[in-house]
Design a protein around this motif. Structure first.
Motif, mmCIF file in Angstrom:
data_model
loop_
_atom_site.group_PDB
_atom_site.id
_atom_site.type_symbol
_atom_site.label_atom_id
_atom_site.label_comp_id
_atom_site.label_asym_id
_atom_site.label_seq_id
_atom_site.Cartn_x
_atom_site.Cartn_y
_atom_site.Cartn_z
ATOM 1 N N LEU A 181 -14.281 -28.093 -30.345
ATOM 2 C CA LEU A 181 -13.565 -27.430 -31.431
ATOM 3 C C LEU A 181 -14.264 -26.132 -31.823
ATOM 4 C CD1 LEU A 181 -11.489 -27.353 -33.803
ATOM 5 C CD2 LEU A 181 -13.158 -28.699 -35.114
ATOM 6 N N ALA A 182 -15.582 -26.193 -31.990
ATOM 7 C CA ALA A 182 -16.332 -24.997 -32.376
ATOM 8 C C ALA A 182 -16.217 -23.913 -31.315
ATOM 9 C CB ALA A 182 -17.799 -25.359 -32.617
ATOM 10 N N HIS A 183 -16.240 -24.317 -30.055
ATOM 11 C CA HIS A 183 -16.142 -23.344 -28.966
ATOM 12 C C HIS A 183 -14.757 -22.698 -28.933
ATOM 13 C CE1 HIS A 183 -17.029 -21.363 -25.220
ATOM 14 N NE2 HIS A 183 -16.009 -21.944 -24.620
ATOM 15 N N ALA A 184 -13.721 -23.487 -29.161
ATOM 16 C CA ALA A 184 -12.362 -22.941 -29.161
ATOM 17 C C ALA A 184 -12.190 -21.923 -30.288
ATOM 18 C CB ALA A 184 -11.345 -24.065 -29.294
ATOM 19 N N LEU A 185 -12.745 -22.241 -31.462
ATOM 20 C CA LEU A 185 -12.656 -21.306 -32.586
ATOM 21 C C LEU A 185 -13.430 -20.022 -32.282
ATOM 22 C CD1 LEU A 185 -11.516 -21.134 -35.525
ATOM 23 C CD2 LEU A 185 -13.771 -21.917 -36.300
ATOM 24 N N TRP A 186 -14.587 -20.162 -31.663
ATOM 25 C CA TRP A 186 -15.389 -18.999 -31.272
ATOM 26 C C TRP A 186 -14.646 -18.140 -30.262
ATOM 27 C CZ3 TRP A 186 -17.440 -17.295 -26.628
ATOM 28 C CH2 TRP A 186 -18.440 -16.318 -26.709
ATOM 29 N N ARG A 187 -14.015 -18.791 -29.296
ATOM 30 C CA ARG A 187 -13.245 -18.033 -28.295
ATOM 31 C C ARG A 187 -12.108 -17.248 -28.934
ATOM 32 N NH1 ARG A 187 -10.959 -21.371 -23.440
ATOM 33 N NH2 ARG A 187 -10.288 -19.246 -22.879
ATOM 34 N N ALA A 188 -11.401 -17.871 -29.868
ATOM 35 C CA ALA A 188 -10.296 -17.173 -30.529
ATOM 36 C C ALA A 188 -10.791 -15.911 -31.223
ATOM 37 C CB ALA A 188 -9.614 -18.104 -31.534
ATOM 38 N N GLU A 189 -11.946 -16.003 -31.862
ATOM 39 C CA GLU A 189 -12.495 -14.848 -32.565
ATOM 40 C C GLU A 189 -12.977 -13.781 -31.595
ATOM 41 O OE1 GLU A 189 -15.565 -14.222 -36.222
ATOM 42 O OE2 GLU A 189 -16.314 -15.400 -34.539
ATOM 43 N N GLN A 190 -13.713 -14.175 -30.585
ATOM 44 C CA GLN A 190 -14.334 -13.204 -29.689
ATOM 45 C C GLN A 190 -13.362 -12.612 -28.671
ATOM 46 O OE1 GLN A 190 -17.451 -12.054 -30.105
ATOM 47 N NE2 GLN A 190 -17.427 -13.333 -31.942
ATOM 48 N N GLU A 191 -12.406 -13.415 -28.210
ATOM 49 C CA GLU A 191 -11.470 -12.935 -27.193
ATOM 50 C C GLU A 191 -10.264 -12.235 -27.786
ATOM 51 O OE1 GLU A 191 -10.451 -16.071 -24.432
ATOM 52 O OE2 GLU A 191 -12.534 -16.774 -24.334
ATOM 53 N N ARG A 192 -10.128 -12.290 -29.122
ATOM 54 C CA ARG A 192 -9.011 -11.640 -29.803
ATOM 55 C C ARG A 192 -7.674 -12.052 -29.173
ATOM 56 N NH1 ARG A 192 -9.474 -6.575 -32.006
ATOM 57 N NH2 ARG A 192 -7.204 -6.684 -32.131
ATOM 58 N N ARG A 193 -7.468 -13.339 -29.060
ATOM 59 C CA ARG A 193 -6.215 -13.886 -28.573
ATOM 60 C C ARG A 193 -6.113 -15.332 -29.027
ATOM 61 N NH1 ARG A 193 -6.416 -15.912 -22.308
ATOM 62 N NH2 ARG A 193 -8.576 -16.625 -22.249
ATOM 63 N N PRO A 194 -4.912 -15.937 -28.938
ATOM 64 C CA PRO A 194 -4.779 -17.348 -29.300
ATOM 65 C C PRO A 194 -5.469 -18.260 -28.285
ATOM 66 C CG PRO A 194 -2.651 -16.218 -29.397
ATOM 67 C CD PRO A 194 -3.606 -15.307 -28.684
ATOM 68 N N ILE A 195 -6.032 -19.326 -28.785
ATOM 69 C CA ILE A 195 -6.572 -20.404 -27.963
ATOM 70 C C ILE A 195 -5.848 -21.689 -28.367
ATOM 71 C CG2 ILE A 195 -8.611 -21.725 -27.306
ATOM 72 C CD1 ILE A 195 -8.753 -18.794 -26.451
ATOM 73 N N VAL A 196 -5.311 -22.391 -27.386
ATOM 74 C CA VAL A 196 -4.656 -23.671 -27.636
ATOM 75 C C VAL A 196 -5.652 -24.783 -27.332
ATOM 76 C CG1 VAL A 196 -2.769 -25.222 -27.003
ATOM 77 C CG2 VAL A 196 -2.372 -22.742 -27.101
ATOM 78 N N LEU A 197 -5.994 -25.555 -28.351
ATOM 79 C CA LEU A 197 -6.910 -26.683 -28.196
ATOM 80 C C LEU A 197 -6.105 -27.967 -28.226
ATOM 81 C CD1 LEU A 197 -9.801 -27.858 -28.086
ATOM 82 C CD2 LEU A 197 -9.781 -27.855 -30.598
ATOM 83 N N SER A 198 -6.069 -28.665 -27.100
ATOM 84 C CA SER A 198 -5.309 -29.920 -26.993
ATOM 85 C C SER A 198 -6.205 -31.101 -27.323
ATOM 86 C CB SER A 198 -4.729 -30.078 -25.587
ATOM 87 O OG SER A 198 -3.755 -29.083 -25.342
ATOM 88 N N LEU A 199 -5.664 -32.038 -28.143
ATOM 89 C CA LEU A 199 -6.421 -33.204 -28.597
ATOM 90 C C LEU A 199 -5.780 -34.481 -28.046
ATOM 91 C CD1 LEU A 199 -6.718 -32.313 -32.427
ATOM 92 C CD2 LEU A 199 -8.026 -31.362 -30.521
#
Length: 546
Positions: free
Chosen positions: A137-155
């Motif tokens: 979860l933390a990595h997905a949130l970090w990616r969204a911020e740094q990559e400036r694009r949506p990240i879909v995290l599937s649970l």
């Protein structure tokens, strides 16, 4: 504790305080945990599309990662259009989606969610195990911020229901802002020092970098005029050298001044066909482009020189270099140009065509500009009308201008307006939409009332898909398929709890605008507009493939 509980708690600890979503079997537990364990404000939407649009609008207004959640399968497929809009707009967004259990051999709602996300241009991540769930979860949130694009995290449901011991967050890390290469900086300074009529063109990258003051200081030193892309609207409001939006929505004065520039310095702007009017406006200029993304430089418009780096650091470094050289020049800010800018009023150019067929939409916008509080957010749905609010409704900063036009889908405006209104409850949010777009998201009017949002919904109602009418009608084609009976949006909205007005005359307009300026429940103005008023930018839109 269960993994879904740990995820809800961790999301709050990671700094997320607002989530937009629609719950189902795949995300009900984690959404509940977001509220109960994470202390997060959850905005329940009526459609998953609006949830993602709201997270997009919230992110644009706050410069933070917008977060949305949906259930698996159809919940995710319902988000595809706003997800593409967010990708094309480079919005930092995290979409937390439920997913079918990895152990399920057959499930009606099973679909390859990672492939769907990647097909839309988003990043994809799936919880790997109960032990790594919080880290994922933390990595997905970090990616969204740094990559400036949506990240879909599937649970996956089986992982969500698994046991974990504690919420241990990995240490947060952010890479330092990129400074420009010294040799490129010197070359840019050499070129700019020769400019007689420089223009600084700034996009939303300047807003995200917090670089507006640094860019203005540089422009002041070299005597540059200031212009923005559409999504950068509001960056330089109040500055005497601000000419406004560049491109198809530019005023005649701005188009002439930008077109006569000999050097254009673009900061955080892609210089796409909309901003450059299919390259026409910059055809006489030497272009220097600054962007934090090296791949963006020269991708959409030829440049003479590229500067890779953070907009604020580049602007400050150039200003320092000019100070070292003792450069301070008049540039484009001649007495004649400054006088033109000081006396120019765009609304004075409106040739009002209001009459029995309806109001001139430009007059509607100009009236609201006069009547509504100047401190406001303006959100705009896509459609034939979309340039008029951009031209006539001013904002005080780019966070107050939510322009979901990167994918040019109608129907996303109300969702994005809800997100922006939730982000800035201190000021009214004005949504300008067409009747076609509002029909696609009508259920979210109930969300506006339920959430108590301070909003004014302005419907420019021509009872048609106006873009198609104005494009195909002159070709001699029948437009019957794009024409509809007049819908009484005021009556619908009244039933949901809005204050409303049916606006058919100029007197109606003045009274309705006065009501909209008053603090109270949300307002909807159903404005019947003259269908014969054709947007000047429409031809360009279809020429670019719309």
């Amino acid at each position: 504790m269960r993994v879904y509980e740990a995820l809800g708690e961790a999301l709050g600890k990671l700094g997320v305080d607002t989530v937009f979503g629609l719950v189902g079997g795949g995300n009900f537990s984690v959404a509940t945990a977001m509220v109960e364990r994470g202390g997060i404000r959850f905005h329940a939407m009526r459609h998953e599309s609006a949830a993602v649009s709201a997270a997009d609008g919230w992110a644009r207004a706050t410069r933070r990662v917008g977060v949305a959640t949906c259930t698996q399968g159809p919940g995710l497929t319902n988000t595809m259009t706003p997800l593409v809009e967010a990708v094309k707009s480079r919005t930092s967004l995290l979409l937390i989606a439920g997913d079918t259990a990895r152990t399920a051999q057959y499930q009606n709602q099973d679909v390859d969610q990672a492939r769907l996300a990647r097909a839309a241009g988003a990043g994809a991540h799936t919880l790997r195990s109960t032990e790594l769930a919080v880290s994922d979860l933390a990595h997905a949130l970090w990616r969204a911020e740094q990559e400036r694009r949506p990240i879909v995290l599937s649970l996956p449901l089986d992982v969500q229901q698994g046991a974990c011991e504690s919420v241990d967050l990995p240490p947060a890390s952010r890479p330092p802002a990129t400074a420009p290469a010294p040799y490129a900086l010197r070359a840019a300074a050499d070129l700019l020092a020769q400019a007689q009529r420089p223009v600084v063109l700034a996009g939303r990258g300047v807003w995200y970098a917090g670089a507006a003051d640094a860019v203005v200081a540089l422009a002041d030193r070299i005597g540059a005029l200031l212009a923005t892309s559409a999504v950068g609207n509001g960056l330089f409001v109040g500055h005497p050298c601000d000419v406004g939006i560049s491109g198809g929505f530019a005023s005649p004065l701005a188009a002439r001044l930008i077109g006569d520039a000999d050097v254009v310095l673009a900061f955080g702007a892609s210089a796409n066909n909309w901003t450059t009017k299919s390259r026409e406006l910059l055809s006489n200029a030497r272009v220097v482009q600054c962007d934090v993304d090296s791949e963006a430089i020269g991708r959409l418009h030829p440049v003479e020189l590229g500067l890779v780096g953070d907009a604020r650091l580049v602007a400050e470094a150039l200003d320092t270099e000019f100070a070292r050289r003792g450069v301070s020049q008049q540039g484009y800010r001649t007495e004649t140009v400054m006088a033109e800018l000081a006396r120019y009023e765009r609304a004075a150019e409106i040739d009002d065509r209001s009459g029995p067929e309806g109001l001139d939409p430009r007059t509607v916008m100009a009236t609201l500009e006069r009547r509504l509080p100047s401190e406001r957010t303006v959100a705009i749905d896509s459609g034939h009308f979309m340039g008029w609010p951009a031209q006539y409704l001013s904002v005080t900063d780019p966070g107050g201008f939510v322009f979901t036009q990167a994918y040019q889908s109608i129907g996303l405006g109300l969702g994005s307006a809800i997100g922006a209104a939730a982000a800035r409850p201190d000021r009214p949010t004005v949504l300008v939409t067409g009747d076609g777009g509002l029909m696609m998201s009508l259920g979210e009017l109930e969300t506006v009332v339920r959430e108590g949002l301070r909003m004014v919904v302005v419907v420019l109602n021509d009872a048609a898909y106006g873009a198609e009418i104005h494009h195909f009608g002159p070709m001699g084609m029948s437009t019957a398929l794009a024409e509809f009976s007049d819908c009484d949006f005021a009556t619908i909205a009244t039933g949901l709890g809005f204050r409303t007005a049916s606006v058919r005359t100029l007197d109606d307009l003045e009274a309705a605008a006065a009501m909209a300026a008053e603090v109270g429940p949300p307002v909807l103005l159903d404005c019947k507009v003259n269908p014969r008023v054709r947007a000047a930018w429409l031809e360009e839109a279809f020429r670019l493939g719309s």
